[in-house]
Structures are given as C-alpha cells and as structure tokens.
Design a protein around this motif. Structure first.
Motif, short mmCIF file in Angstrom:
data_model
loop_
_atom_site.label_atom_id
_atom_site.label_comp_id
_atom_site.label_asym_id
_atom_site.label_seq_id
_atom_site.Cartn_x
_atom_site.Cartn_y
_atom_site.Cartn_z
N TYR A 217 -5.17 -0.61 -0.64
CA TYR A 217 -4.23 0.32 -1.28
C TYR A 217 -3.93 -0.20 -2.69
O TYR A 217 -3.41 -1.30 -2.84
CB TYR A 217 -2.94 0.39 -0.46
CG TYR A 217 -2.27 1.74 -0.45
CD1 TYR A 217 -1.76 2.32 -1.61
CD2 TYR A 217 -2.12 2.44 0.73
CE1 TYR A 217 -1.13 3.55 -1.59
CE2 TYR A 217 -1.48 3.67 0.76
CZ TYR A 217 -0.99 4.22 -0.40
OH TYR A 217 -0.36 5.44 -0.36
N LYS B 104 -1.62 6.39 2.93
CA LYS B 104 -0.28 6.65 3.44
C LYS B 104 0.47 5.33 3.50
O LYS B 104 0.00 4.38 4.11
CB LYS B 104 -0.33 7.30 4.81
CG LYS B 104 1.04 7.63 5.36
CD LYS B 104 0.94 8.74 6.38
CE LYS B 104 2.28 9.09 6.96
NZ LYS B 104 3.22 9.64 6.02
N LEU B 105 1.63 5.31 2.88
CA LEU B 105 2.47 4.11 2.91
C LEU B 105 3.20 4.03 4.24
O LEU B 105 3.62 5.04 4.78
CB LEU B 105 3.47 4.15 1.75
CG LEU B 105 2.85 4.07 0.37
CD1 LEU B 105 3.88 4.43 -0.70
CD2 LEU B 105 2.28 2.69 0.12
N CYS B 106 3.36 2.83 4.73
CA CYS B 106 4.05 2.63 6.01
C CYS B 106 5.51 2.27 5.76
O CYS B 106 5.89 1.70 4.82
CB CYS B 106 3.40 1.52 6.81
SG CYS B 106 1.70 1.91 7.24
N GLU C 77 0.75 9.00 -2.12
CA GLU C 77 0.10 9.20 -0.83
C GLU C 77 -0.78 10.45 -0.91
O GLU C 77 -0.52 11.34 -1.71
CB GLU C 77 1.12 9.39 0.29
CG GLU C 77 2.00 8.19 0.55
CD GLU C 77 2.94 8.39 1.71
OE1 GLU C 77 3.30 7.39 2.34
OE2 GLU C 77 3.32 9.55 2.00
N LYS D 145 1.01 2.08 -4.76
CA LYS D 145 2.17 1.65 -3.96
C LYS D 145 3.46 1.76 -4.76
O LYS D 145 4.45 2.31 -4.27
CB LYS D 145 2.00 0.20 -3.50
CG LYS D 145 0.99 -0.02 -2.42
CD LYS D 145 0.95 -1.49 -2.06
CE LYS D 145 -0.16 -1.85 -1.14
NZ LYS D 145 -0.22 -3.29 -0.88
N GLU E 192 -2.20 -1.27 -5.99
CA GLU E 192 -0.81 -1.66 -6.25
C GLU E 192 -0.07 -0.58 -7.04
O GLU E 192 1.09 -0.28 -6.74
CB GLU E 192 -0.76 -3.01 -6.99
CG GLU E 192 0.60 -3.65 -7.01
CD GLU E 192 1.17 -3.93 -5.62
OE1 GLU E 192 2.39 -3.74 -5.43
OE2 GLU E 192 0.41 -4.34 -4.73
N LYS F 47 4.50 5.18 -5.13
CA LYS F 47 4.63 5.84 -3.82
C LYS F 47 3.67 7.02 -3.68
O LYS F 47 4.02 8.09 -3.17
CB LYS F 47 6.07 6.26 -3.56
CG LYS F 47 7.00 5.07 -3.54
CD LYS F 47 8.41 5.45 -3.25
CE LYS F 47 9.20 4.13 -3.28
NZ LYS F 47 10.58 4.24 -3.13
#
Length: 119
Positions: free
Chosen positions: A45, A117-119, A55, A50, A47, A53
């Motif tokens: 993913y 997809k961020l967790c 997705e 991330k 940086e 955010k």
C-alpha cells in the motif's frame, strides 16, 4: 451451446478475474498460483495513499504467456499513479497457471482487480 459470457460469469464471481481478450479462445483460463491471495500478499500500500486515506480498485490487464509469466500489463482503471504501480508490481511478482487450449498452454489476457482498502 453456452455463450462464452455465461460460461465465464461464475469464474468472475469466484475469482474476481475479468476475461478481457481471448486470442486463442482457451478452454481453461490462466489463474495465479496461490490464488488471488498471492497477488494480495504482494501488494504494498503506497504511503501517500495511506496518508490521503485513498481506497478503491485498480484494474490491470495482464498478458499471461504460455509459461505462466506476466508478459505485459496495462492499467485499464486507475486509482492513482502510486496505487497503479503497486498493483502492477504485485501482479508481476506472481506466476500463473497458463491458459490451456486443447491441452496445450496458450497466451491469454485477463483483467485483474486489485483492491486498496485501509484497515
């Protein structure tokens, strides 16, 4: 005779692969060794994605050659430059079972969705 679309529809729902182009109309489509999990495990993913955010999904068209190697790729649906690169890199790291036509390995293109997809 079943249409190609109806015969491949369950394949899409089970494995998440789209058939893009069938140069030799194979009997068996290429599939990543280790399944889609093998691709997912190789995704890094980005940086910047991330932090922002970000997705979504990247669709990558991949030509799988007769040896099951990714011969070429093309992003057909982009999320971001960084995510596109991460998706392509992950796909290129995975070996595939090649497509088969009359029991012989043939090259074939598939479109592979890579989810971010961020967790």
């Amino acid at each position: 005779m079943k249409s190609l679309f109806s015969s491949l529809l369950p394949f899409y729902f089970l494995f998440g692969l789209f058939i893009y182009d069938l140069p030799d109309d194979p009997d068996v489509m290429p599939f990543p060794i280790g399944g889609m999990k093998a691709i997912a495990e190789n995704v890094v993913y980005p940086e910047i994605a991330k932090v922002n955010k970000l997705e979504g999904k990247v669709l990558v068209k991949a030509l799988i050659n007769e040896q099951g190697k990714v011969a070429s790729t093309e992003v057909v649906e982009s999320l971001s430059v960084e995510c596109d690169k991460a998706a392509v890199d992950a796909i290129k790291k995975v070996k595939f079972n090649p497509a088969l036509k009359d029991g012989k390995a043939v090259k074939c293109e598939v479109v592979i969705p890579v989810q971010f997809k961020l967790c």
